[in-house]
Scaffold this motif. Structure first.
Motif: not given
Length: 410
Positions: A92, A96, A100, A181, A184-185, A188, A193, A198
């Motif tokens: 993961q 990311k 990014e 995007l 993933h952000r 985080a 995690e 995906d």
């Protein structure tokens, strides 16, 4: 593939940061060889052969820079390969990092693919990308056909699981960059995690993810037995045969103010008599490809009796024929066409025609040749009664690929 895809909105992200050593060999499995080449090299080369990817980016482990450099050394098409980025402690985190970077480069769509799935076809990648028209994410998957059992630690069956509606996920997995995007952000920030693929990040946010048909040969090389299977499959794939097809088309002039040649409208004091747009170059190229496939001719697939094709642009006929090659696991190698006409002149439009043909056939421009000649004022062309074109198409096919239906006109 739509126009924006062809113009470079798509990037492929290869996940190659893992430490997978279950397969043995003393190296991470992506750097072990199949058929004498690292698996990662084969996967990257496969992607670089797909013209709808403007760039390919690899995420690698920080300790693997030297292995990666050796794996890609001398790779054809490497100018489209971006410098690798360093992955994280989990898949993961590695994805990311790649997302990014590709978001920074303003790609609209990202296709994530495992480094150790070297046999996915261009058709499969096209399917997942096209599915993004209806959802922010799309994945390749195979329906589960075997009966599923749940077992205890003592290897005793504890339950039978209903397999209805169950699928085994594969890569490629395609995403609209903005959605991926953001997912993933957010993960985080939430310190999540634990996502194993995906698409799970989008599912976690209740965003729709489309399923498209996967491929049996698109397996993940993981265990020692997988390497033996890959060697067998590679041997079958590499037994290629080369075929050449010939195409010819002619159209008479009629009243009008332009002709269409190679997908480009060219001003002229006559038009052509035709059911579609009368593009002799694209018609000849389409027939050449279909001939190489032993798959009939343009009239069989697009009969002039069908009103759907009245005034239709002929680039869709060429795109159809090129897609037939890919569907059979083949590769369109070269297209060569000659226009036979006293007028108009093709020279000023040659490069635009080459680009148009390359786009429709999903080929690099340097694989398309366009020439023009007159008939020295002989015959119907010399009398300026019409124009004609001849074309050759060269393709490669797996030796095991079935012949098409060569029934011809019906």
């Amino acid at each position: 593939m739509n126009e924006s895809s062809a113009q470079g909105a798509n990037a492929a992200l290869v996940v190659a940061a893992g430490r997978g050593v279950r397969a043995g060999g003393g190296l991470p499995k992506q750097y072990r060889t199949v058929g004498g080449q690292p698996i990662l090299r084969r996967t990257i080369e496969n992607l670089l052969n797909m013209p709808f990817f403007a760039r390919v980016l690899c995420v690698i482990h920080p300790d693997d820079a030297a292995l990666y450099a050796m794996a890609i050394d001398g790779l054809s098409g490497a100018e489209r390969l971006l410098p690798p980025v360093t992955g994280g402690a989990s898949r993961q985190a590695s994805v990311k990092a790649g997302v990014e970077e590709l978001a920074r480069l303003e790609f609209k769509r990202i296709v994530v693919h495992d480094a150790v799935r070297p046999f996915a076809t261009a058709t499969l990648f096209e399917r997942v990308i096209e599915a993004l028209a209806g959802a922010p994410g799309a994945i390749a998957a195979l329906p589960v056909n075997d009966t599923l059992k749940r077992g205890s630690t003592g290897h005793m069956i504890t339950d039978t699981i209903d397999r209805a509606g169950l699928f085994a996920a594969q890569t490629p997995q395609a995403f609209r960059t903005d959605a991926m995007l953001a997912a993933h952000r957010l993960a985080a920030t939430a310190q999540r995690e634990d996502f194993t693929d995906d698409a799970s990040l989008l599912e976690w946010q209740d965003q729709p993810v489309a399923l498209v048909d996967g491929e049996v040969d698109n397996f993940k090389i993981t265990a020692p037995a997988d390497f033996a299977r890959a060697e067998r499959l590679l041997s079958a794939h590499e037994r290629q045969i080369i075929r050449t097809g010939l195409g010819y088309d002619v159209h008479a002039f009629t009243d009008g103010d332009h002709v269409t040649i190679g997908g480009i409208k060219i001003s002229h004091n006559r038009g052509v008599l035709a059911h579609s747009d009368g593009d002799v170059v694209l018609h000849a190229l389409t027939d050449a490809i279909l001939g190489a496939l032993c798959d009939g001719d343009i009239g069989r697939h697009f009969p002039p009796s069908d009103e759907r094709w009245r005034n239709a642009p002929s680039d869709q006929f060429l795109a159809f024929a090129a897609a037939r090659v890919r569907e059979k696991g083949g590769l369109l190698i070269n297209l060569d066409a000659t226009l036979i006409a006293e007028a108009p002149r093709v020279g000023p439009h040659r490069e635009a025609i080459r680009r148009k043909i390359a786009e429709a056939a999903m080929l690099p421009v340097n694989a398309v040749s366009i020439k023009a000649t007159t008939s020295e004022q002989l015959g119907f062309v010399g009398r300026r009664e019409g124009l004609a074109a001849m074309a050759l198409a060269t393709i490669s096919l797996p030796a095991s690929a079935p012949n098409g239906n060569d029934a011809g006109d019906e």
